[in-house]
Design a protein around this motif. Structure first.
Motif, PDB file in Angstrom:
ATOM      1  N   GLY A 179       0.782  -1.234   0.000  1.00  0.00           N
ATOM      2  CA  GLY A 179       0.000   0.000   0.000  1.00  0.00           C
ATOM      3  C   GLY A 179       0.809   1.277   0.000  1.00  0.00           C
ATOM      4  N   SER A 182       0.914   3.243  -3.629  1.00  0.00           N
ATOM      5  CA  SER A 182      -0.437   3.664  -4.002  1.00  0.00           C
ATOM      6  C   SER A 182      -0.971   4.735  -3.056  1.00  0.00           C
ATOM      7  CB  SER A 182      -1.381   2.465  -4.051  1.00  0.00           C
ATOM      8  OG  SER A 182      -1.258   1.667  -2.898  1.00  0.00           O
ATOM      9  N   THR A 183      -0.725   4.590  -1.759  1.00  0.00           N
ATOM     10  CA  THR A 183      -1.185   5.609  -0.813  1.00  0.00           C
ATOM     11  C   THR A 183      -0.398   6.897  -0.978  1.00  0.00           C
ATOM     12  OG1 THR A 183      -1.696   3.842   0.765  1.00  0.00           O
ATOM     13  CG2 THR A 183      -1.670   6.088   1.612  1.00  0.00           C
ATOM     14  N   LEU A 186      -1.746   8.595  -3.898  1.00  0.00           N
ATOM     15  CA  LEU A 186      -3.048   9.189  -3.584  1.00  0.00           C
ATOM     16  C   LEU A 186      -2.876  10.541  -2.897  1.00  0.00           C
ATOM     17  CD1 LEU A 186      -6.133   9.109  -3.224  1.00  0.00           C
ATOM     18  CD2 LEU A 186      -5.786   7.692  -1.201  1.00  0.00           C
ATOM     19  N   ALA A 216      -7.459   5.080  -4.926  1.00  0.00           N
ATOM     20  CA  ALA A 216      -8.308   4.742  -3.770  1.00  0.00           C
ATOM     21  C   ALA A 216      -9.013   3.410  -4.005  1.00  0.00           C
ATOM     22  CB  ALA A 216      -9.318   5.855  -3.527  1.00  0.00           C
ATOM     23  N   LEU A 219      -6.554   0.562  -3.639  1.00  0.00           N
ATOM     24  CA  LEU A 219      -6.174   0.299  -2.252  1.00  0.00           C
ATOM     25  C   LEU A 219      -7.126  -0.665  -1.553  1.00  0.00           C
ATOM     26  CD1 LEU A 219      -4.887   3.764  -1.013  1.00  0.00           C
ATOM     27  CD2 LEU A 219      -3.676   1.584  -0.829  1.00  0.00           C
ATOM     28  N   PHE A 223      -4.204  -2.464   0.265  1.00  0.00           N
ATOM     29  CA  PHE A 223      -3.926  -2.073   1.649  1.00  0.00           C
ATOM     30  C   PHE A 223      -3.517  -3.311   2.447  1.00  0.00           C
ATOM     31  CE2 PHE A 223      -4.849  -0.619   5.969  1.00  0.00           C
ATOM     32  CZ  PHE A 223      -4.301   0.651   5.934  1.00  0.00           C
ATOM     33  N   CYS A 314       3.074   8.515   4.858  1.00  0.00           N
ATOM     34  CA  CYS A 314       2.037   9.276   4.159  1.00  0.00           C
ATOM     35  C   CYS A 314       1.677  10.556   4.921  1.00  0.00           C
ATOM     36  CB  CYS A 314       0.809   8.404   3.940  1.00  0.00           C
ATOM     37  SG  CYS A 314       1.121   7.072   2.743  1.00  0.00           S
TER      38      CYS A 314
END
Length: 381
Positions: A179, A182-183, A186, A216, A219, A223, A314
């Protein structure tokens, strides 16, 4: 801006459906990331090619957003120099070059996920994609900083290509934790969307929001604990898009890019990537040789769990993004540059302390780090 909600929701829904389909297809085709007991410590093979679902969802989100875009003039007020939505362009001002470059990166990543390309061929694909964007007009001829403008001349073409290739590799290098990439993508894409709103550029805002919605949705499956990975097809795609939008969104005039904002937006991946490259070269290793020296590995040695590391990194990226927005709102570049410097110092200090703790643990068997074997990792440079 009526396109915001339709774009984000359609990209999110499409990402959920497409990622589920891609996961099944990758399993059947055997495109998996298998554990090796050394760096890839997940317990079972995990499908790759998550970038295919993200790409399809992003395209759909942009198309739906363009359909719902309000053609009437609707300038925003406040400190921004907003533009009316009548100036909206589905290509974000890139023309077809952005979609073509993204397709080249996607195909390069898919091939790499399937057959494990040599770094030189992957770098070639990245350079071709970056060159397509530069040929399409994303050429920085001048850099603007603290009111001073530096003419780059033909070096501007080289700078633009290096920036885009560096952005792709910085995200790709950080894709070593469930994750994380990708996070991170985002958070950065939402920051870029807000930047676009402050500068009155709804086209770039749409591109960023569609990417945010797609990530999103991805995820949902990525995640921790992840059931599918982005793969190089996804991490390089994210890097290309945010790198291109960051530069395009910082233009002060024709081909004049304000350097502070894009540097601060990508401060964390850039600082981590630069440090990794320098360390590998000093140790006589190839730049693309994998190791366990990234920022998430350092936090891992401090005993943080995978989810804690994800939240910490993040949150730091969100803080630098907030600094960028404040610098744009108050038109004060030192805010963004100070945030970049703080991230660089923080990354270096964290890695230094983590290495010392790791050496102590190696010397004393009474100080193990069991968490290090519990965090799934993948093929990341």
């Amino acid at each position: 801006m009526r396109f915001i909600l339709p774009s984000v929701l359609s990209a999110f829904a499409a990402a959920v459906v497409l990622t589920w389909l891609v996961r099944k297809a990758a399993q059947r085709c055997g495109i998996l990331d298998c554990p090796d007991g050394v760096r890839k410590l997940h317990r079972a093979p995990i499908p790759l090619l998550g970038g295919v679902g993200v790409f399809g969802a992003w395209i759909l989100g942009v198309a739906v957003g363009a359909f719902f875009c309000n053609p009437e003039s609707n300038p925003t007020d406040g400190a921004s120099s907003a533009m009316p939505e009548s100036s909206f362009s589905i290509t974000g001002g890139f023309g077809p070059s952005l979609f073509l470059a993204a397709s080249v990166v996607l195909v390069t990543g898919i091939v790499d996920d399937a057959v494990n390309l040599r770094p030189r061929w992957k770098l070639l694909g990245q350079t071709v994609a970056a060159s397509i964007l530069v040929a399409g007009g994303l050429a920085v001829e001048r850099l603007w900083l603290f009111g001073f403008t530096v003419d780059l001349g033909w070096l501007g073409l080289v700078f633009s290509v290096v920036w885009l290739v560096g952005s792709m590799n910085s995200i790709n290098m950080l894709d070593g934790l469930d994750g994380l990439a990708s996070t991170l993508g985002l958070v950065i894409s939402l920051t870029l969307a807000w930047m676009a709103w402050l500068s009155g550029n709804p086209s770039l805002g749409l591109i960023s929001l569609a990417l945010a919605g797609a990530l999103a949705g991805f995820l949902v499956f990525n995640f921790p604990p992840a059931s599918i990975y982005l793969g190089d097809s996804g991490s390089m795609l994210i890097g290309l898009l945010i790198g291109a939008v960051a530069i395009k969104g910082s233009f002060k005039g024709p081909a004049t890019a304000a350097l502070a904002a894009p540097l601060a937006v990508l401060a964390l991946p850039i600082c981590d990537g630069v440090e990794v490259v320098i360390r590998r070269r000093l140790n006589g290793r190839a730049i693309f040789s994998p190791d366990r020296g990234h920022i998430h590995h350092s936090l891992l040695r401090f005993g943080l769990s995978g989810r804690q590391i994800l939240v910490a990194i993040c949150a730091l990226c969100a803080a630098t993004g907030s600094a960028v927005l404040l610098s744009l709102y108050f038109r004060n570049e030192p805010i963004a540059l100070a945030a970049t410097l703080a991230v660089a110092i923080g990354c270096a200090a964290t890695k230094l302390l983590a290495n010392r703790e790791h050496k102590k643990s190696m010397e004393s068997p009474t100080l193990p780090f069991p968490q290090e074997a519990e965090v799934p990792e993948r093929k990341a440079a």
